[in-house]
Design a protein around this motif. Structure first.
Motif, PDB file in Angstrom:
ATOM      1  N   LEU A  87       0.847  -1.192   0.000  1.00  0.00           N
ATOM      2  CA  LEU A  87       0.000   0.000   0.000  1.00  0.00           C
ATOM      3  C   LEU A  87       0.888   1.250   0.000  1.00  0.00           C
ATOM      4  CD1 LEU A  87      -2.836   1.249   0.162  1.00  0.00           C
ATOM      5  CD2 LEU A  87      -2.642   1.135   2.662  1.00  0.00           C
ATOM      6  N   GLY A  88       1.971   1.213   0.774  1.00  0.00           N
ATOM      7  CA  GLY A  88       2.919   2.326   0.760  1.00  0.00           C
ATOM      8  C   GLY A  88       3.584   2.489  -0.590  1.00  0.00           C
ATOM      9  N   LEU A  89       3.869   1.377  -1.253  1.00  0.00           N
ATOM     10  CA  LEU A  89       4.434   1.445  -2.601  1.00  0.00           C
ATOM     11  C   LEU A  89       3.467   2.155  -3.545  1.00  0.00           C
ATOM     12  CD1 LEU A  89       6.840   0.381  -4.427  1.00  0.00           C
ATOM     13  CD2 LEU A  89       5.298  -1.509  -5.005  1.00  0.00           C
ATOM     14  N   ALA A  90       2.188   1.792  -3.467  1.00  0.00           N
ATOM     15  CA  ALA A  90       1.180   2.445  -4.313  1.00  0.00           C
ATOM     16  C   ALA A  90       1.075   3.931  -3.991  1.00  0.00           C
ATOM     17  CB  ALA A  90      -0.175   1.762  -4.131  1.00  0.00           C
ATOM     18  N   ALA A  91       1.170   4.263  -2.697  1.00  0.00           N
ATOM     19  CA  ALA A  91       1.082   5.672  -2.304  1.00  0.00           C
ATOM     20  C   ALA A  91       2.234   6.475  -2.899  1.00  0.00           C
ATOM     21  CB  ALA A  91       1.076   5.786  -0.782  1.00  0.00           C
ATOM     22  N   LEU A  92       3.456   5.973  -2.764  1.00  0.00           N
ATOM     23  CA  LEU A  92       4.608   6.688  -3.318  1.00  0.00           C
ATOM     24  C   LEU A  92       4.550   6.737  -4.838  1.00  0.00           C
ATOM     25  CD1 LEU A  92       7.533   5.442  -1.029  1.00  0.00           C
ATOM     26  CD2 LEU A  92       6.434   7.696  -1.016  1.00  0.00           C
TER      27      LEU A  92
ATOM     28  N   THR B 229      12.477   3.023 -11.906  1.00  0.00           N
ATOM     29  CA  THR B 229      12.487   4.201 -12.787  1.00  0.00           C
ATOM     30  C   THR B 229      13.873   4.534 -13.303  1.00  0.00           C
ATOM     31  OG1 THR B 229      12.747   5.702 -10.893  1.00  0.00           O
ATOM     32  CG2 THR B 229      10.483   5.205 -11.615  1.00  0.00           C
ATOM     33  N   GLY B 230      14.904   3.985 -12.653  1.00  0.00           N
ATOM     34  CA  GLY B 230      16.273   4.253 -13.088  1.00  0.00           C
ATOM     35  C   GLY B 230      16.765   5.638 -12.736  1.00  0.00           C
ATOM     36  N   ARG B 231      16.130   6.261 -11.744  1.00  0.00           N
ATOM     37  CA  ARG B 231      16.548   7.608 -11.325  1.00  0.00           C
ATOM     38  C   ARG B 231      16.195   7.793  -9.860  1.00  0.00           C
ATOM     39  NH1 ARG B 231      11.597   8.396 -14.087  1.00  0.00           N
ATOM     40  NH2 ARG B 231      10.064   9.557 -12.854  1.00  0.00           N
ATOM     41  N   GLU B 232      16.651   8.880  -9.272  1.00  0.00           N
ATOM     42  CA  GLU B 232      16.348   9.148  -7.879  1.00  0.00           C
ATOM     43  C   GLU B 232      14.961   9.792  -7.778  1.00  0.00           C
ATOM     44  OE1 GLU B 232      19.087  10.553  -4.240  1.00  0.00           O
ATOM     45  OE2 GLU B 232      18.396  12.225  -5.484  1.00  0.00           O
ATOM     46  N   THR B 233      13.951   8.958  -7.950  1.00  0.00           N
ATOM     47  CA  THR B 233      12.566   9.433  -7.828  1.00  0.00           C
ATOM     48  C   THR B 233      12.308   9.953  -6.421  1.00  0.00           C
ATOM     49  OG1 THR B 233      11.885   7.786  -9.473  1.00  0.00           O
ATOM     50  CG2 THR B 233      10.157   8.746  -8.097  1.00  0.00           C
ATOM     51  N   TYR B 234      12.846   9.248  -5.439  1.00  0.00           N
ATOM     52  CA  TYR B 234      12.763   9.694  -4.051  1.00  0.00           C
ATOM     53  C   TYR B 234      14.171   9.702  -3.473  1.00  0.00           C
ATOM     54  CZ  TYR B 234       7.697   9.394  -4.069  1.00  0.00           C
ATOM     55  OH  TYR B 234       6.383   9.601  -4.339  1.00  0.00           O
ATOM     56  N   ARG B 235      14.505  10.761  -2.763  1.00  0.00           N
ATOM     57  CA  ARG B 235      15.824  10.869  -2.152  1.00  0.00           C
ATOM     58  C   ARG B 235      15.868  10.028  -0.888  1.00  0.00           C
ATOM     59  NH1 ARG B 235      18.000  14.529   1.532  1.00  0.00           N
ATOM     60  NH2 ARG B 235      16.159  15.866   1.396  1.00  0.00           N
TER      61      ARG B 235
ATOM     62  N   ALA C 100      -8.479   3.889  -0.025  1.00  0.00           N
ATOM     63  CA  ALA C 100      -9.661   4.441  -0.703  1.00  0.00           C
ATOM     64  C   ALA C 100      -9.300   5.574  -1.653  1.00  0.00           C
ATOM     65  CB  ALA C 100     -10.668   4.932   0.336  1.00  0.00           C
ATOM     66  N   ARG C 101      -8.124   6.162  -1.484  1.00  0.00           N
ATOM     67  CA  ARG C 101      -7.680   7.263  -2.337  1.00  0.00           C
ATOM     68  C   ARG C 101      -6.716   6.825  -3.434  1.00  0.00           C
ATOM     69  NH1 ARG C 101      -9.791   8.697   1.963  1.00  0.00           N
ATOM     70  NH2 ARG C 101     -10.628  10.783   2.364  1.00  0.00           N
ATOM     71  N   LEU C 102      -6.549   5.537  -3.580  1.00  0.00           N
ATOM     72  CA  LEU C 102      -5.602   5.014  -4.565  1.00  0.00           C
ATOM     73  C   LEU C 102      -6.318   4.112  -5.562  1.00  0.00           C
ATOM     74  CD1 LEU C 102      -2.663   4.190  -2.124  1.00  0.00           C
ATOM     75  CD2 LEU C 102      -2.593   5.879  -3.982  1.00  0.00           C
ATOM     76  N   PRO C 103      -6.661   4.636  -6.727  1.00  0.00           N
ATOM     77  CA  PRO C 103      -7.329   3.794  -7.730  1.00  0.00           C
ATOM     78  C   PRO C 103      -6.452   2.660  -8.229  1.00  0.00           C
ATOM     79  CG  PRO C 103      -6.768   5.968  -8.641  1.00  0.00           C
ATOM     80  CD  PRO C 103      -6.535   6.042  -7.166  1.00  0.00           C
ATOM     81  N   SER C 104      -5.167   2.724  -7.967  1.00  0.00           N
ATOM     82  CA  SER C 104      -4.272   1.644  -8.397  1.00  0.00           C
ATOM     83  C   SER C 104      -4.427   0.398  -7.542  1.00  0.00           C
ATOM     84  CB  SER C 104      -2.813   2.123  -8.327  1.00  0.00           C
ATOM     85  OG  SER C 104      -2.471   2.510  -7.010  1.00  0.00           O
TER      86      SER C 104
ATOM     87  N   LEU D  61       4.752   6.417 -14.324  1.00  0.00           N
ATOM     88  CA  LEU D  61       4.814   5.042 -13.838  1.00  0.00           C
ATOM     89  C   LEU D  61       3.416   4.468 -13.700  1.00  0.00           C
ATOM     90  CD1 LEU D  61       6.760   2.809 -12.769  1.00  0.00           C
ATOM     91  CD2 LEU D  61       6.291   3.702 -10.470  1.00  0.00           C
ATOM     92  N   ASP D  62       3.179   3.326 -14.343  1.00  0.00           N
ATOM     93  CA  ASP D  62       1.888   2.636 -14.277  1.00  0.00           C
ATOM     94  C   ASP D  62       2.040   1.448 -13.327  1.00  0.00           C
ATOM     95  OD1 ASP D  62      -0.386   1.103 -14.613  1.00  0.00           O
ATOM     96  OD2 ASP D  62      -0.455   1.304 -16.776  1.00  0.00           O
ATOM     97  N   LEU D  63       1.487   1.583 -12.140  1.00  0.00           N
ATOM     98  CA  LEU D  63       1.585   0.539 -11.123  1.00  0.00           C
ATOM     99  C   LEU D  63       0.193   0.177 -10.635  1.00  0.00           C
ATOM    100  CD1 LEU D  63       3.977   0.229  -8.116  1.00  0.00           C
ATOM    101  CD2 LEU D  63       1.528   0.410  -7.658  1.00  0.00           C
ATOM    102  N   VAL D  64      -0.051  -1.124 -10.454  1.00  0.00           N
ATOM    103  CA  VAL D  64      -1.295  -1.582  -9.841  1.00  0.00           C
ATOM    104  C   VAL D  64      -0.950  -2.545  -8.710  1.00  0.00           C
ATOM    105  CG1 VAL D  64      -2.700  -1.288 -11.912  1.00  0.00           C
ATOM    106  CG2 VAL D  64      -1.587  -3.495 -11.468  1.00  0.00           C
ATOM    107  N   VAL D  65      -1.816  -2.562  -7.715  1.00  0.00           N
ATOM    108  CA  VAL D  65      -1.691  -3.486  -6.589  1.00  0.00           C
ATOM    109  C   VAL D  65      -2.902  -4.398  -6.592  1.00  0.00           C
ATOM    110  CG1 VAL D  65      -1.537  -3.715  -4.081  1.00  0.00           C
ATOM    111  CG2 VAL D  65      -0.402  -1.801  -5.216  1.00  0.00           C
TER     112      VAL D  65
END
Length: 442
Positions: free
Chosen positions: A24-29, A419-425, A115-119, A36-40
């Motif tokens: 769920l945290g992965l989907a939130a981030l 993503t191959g980049r520093e999406t999050y520090r 409830a706020r994550l359509p993924s 990025l197209d991610l589904v849980v």
């Protein structure tokens, strides 16, 4: 779109299987990463979290900053503080001056975020996963709650299916009427109330919380209580500041660099970091035991540590007889009870849906997945996709892997790798302690 078999087929960058706090945290981030197209996918119809141990006053053992996102993205719209603000509880939470949410509140926060994550897609059960070498994609066969069958393609998988309650072989043959795991404790409240004597086998936080409940019942005229654990004491969680340095990302990186046999030894030695009991709970146990001295005619209470349960069976009258060994003396004895509560922890699940690709996973000397520092599993040569794991890498990353406060760090690491980049520090320095051998300058 539909393929030649008539199945609806969709393609995604990432499919995460299982919707506990980590995925769920992965989907939130991921929700704030535009490209990025991610589904849980979660087979249950809704998010629930440890309902069988949701005592009314049960508190989290990590503070609110260890939510889904804050430790890598403090301004994220799905933080715990945003949840409190949305629920109009932020001011009262501040006045409360207790920054450890209750378990009930934390579950409500998780449901609010989901409830706020359509993924996040509930009632989606993964039946099989295959690797299509030509398409260089994982192919997932999924059954939706309404019976519809779906086909999903993904270059990356994240396994966050959680752990399963573990009952050791010594207890496994007991009839279900005489045995329950702590994960089902509140669901079996009627059985607990009907028993003349309840024995908790094992300790840890869950075992201690069950003992608190049983002692409270005992004071009200409830059943006799026994607490047996093989540990050398009813040991507290070691949550002192400098010891917590060994649950940091810095220590996790150091731990991963060690040889396999050293890592296994350390996991065994560090059990008190994650299998101990909070000092508040231990104090509550002692207070209840103290209060019992003021009453007469209560059913017996017995606490013993250093006890190994070696076998269990039901006798002719239906009572349970445990064969136990006193570890210090080596002497064996029998313990009779009506109901056993197994406070024996959890083990990683082995999902059948991975059977078709099982041979692609590279394993260590003990048959466990070889997990890289970025939490991806090493796969056979030629497989271009990646499989990441969440809370299935204690053997490679150390005892902090199941901790909620490492969840956001791990998820940020996974997203950066995908993503191959520093999406999050990520934090560059999370501990004051240095763990490795000092290197001589020059």
């Amino acid at each position: 779109m539909s393929d030649l078999t008539g199945l609806t087929t969709t393609e995604h960058d990432v499919v995460a299987i299982g919707c506990g706090p980590f995925n769920l945290g992965l989907a939130a981030l991921a929700s704030t990463v535009d490209d990025l197209d991610l589904v849980v996918l979660e087979e249950r119809p809704e998010l629930t979290w440890h309902r069988g141990m949701m005592f009314g006053d049960a508190s989290m053992q990590v503070n609110f900053l260890a939510d889904l996102v804050t430790l890598v993205s403090p301004r994220h719209p799905l933080s715990f503080l945003e949840y409190l603000h949305d629920m109009d509880r932020l001011y009262t939470f501040t006045v409360r001056e207790n920054f450890f949410p209750s378990r009930r509140e934390y579950e409500d926060y998780l449901r609010w975020a989901a409830a706020r994550l359509p993924s996040v897609r509930f009632s989606h059960r993964v039946e099989e996963v295959h690797w299509d070498a030509g398409a260089e994609r994982f192919v997932l066969h999924v059954v939706r709650g309404d019976g519809a069958r779906l086909r999903m393609l993904a270059r990356n998988l994240v396994l966050g299916i959680g752990t399963a309650p573990y009952v050791p072989d010594a207890l496994a043959d007991l009839p279900s009427s005489a045995l329950l795991h702590t994960s089902d404790y509140l669901y079996r409240a009627d059985d607990v109330a009907a028993a003349g004597k309840v024995t908790v086998v094992g300790s840890g936080q869950s075992g201690a919380e069950v003992v608190v409940d049983l002692l409270t019942r005992n004071l009200d005229g409830g059943p006799a209580v026994s607490w047996l654990t093989r540990t050398t004491s009813f040991a507290p969680l070691d949550y002192t500041k400098m010891v917590l340095e060994m649950t940091t990302p810095a220590y996790m990186q150091y731990f991963h660099s060690l040889p396999e046999d050293v890592r296994d030894r350390l996991v065994g030695e560090q059990w008190q970091f994650y299998k101990g009991i909070s000092t508040d709970t231990l104090e509550e146990v002692h207070e209840l035991l103290y209060r019992r001295q003021l009453d007469h005619g209560l059913a017996d209470v017995e606490l013993r540590f250093g006890i190994t349960v070696e076998a269990a069976e039901a006798d002719a009258s239906g009572r349970v007889v445990l064969t136990c060994r006193h570890r210090d003396s080596g002497e064996r004895f029998e313990h009779t009870t009506d109901l056993v509560v197994a406070a024996t922890g959890y083990r990683n699940r082995v999902p059948a849906f991975l059977d078709p690709i099982d041979e692609l996973f590279l394993r260590d000397g003990r048959g466990r997945h070889r997990v890289r520092l970025d939490h991806s599993v090493e796969l056979a040569e030629g497989v271009g996709g990646r499989v990441f794991v969440a809370n299935a890498e204690v053997h490679s990353h150390g005892v902090s892997a199941p901790n909620l406060d490492i969840g956001a760090i791990r998820n940020a690491t996974i997203l950066n790798a995908i993503t191959g980049r520093e999406t999050y520090r990520l934090p560059k320095r999370s501990a004051f302690t240095s763990f490795d051998v000092p290197r001589r300058a020059g």
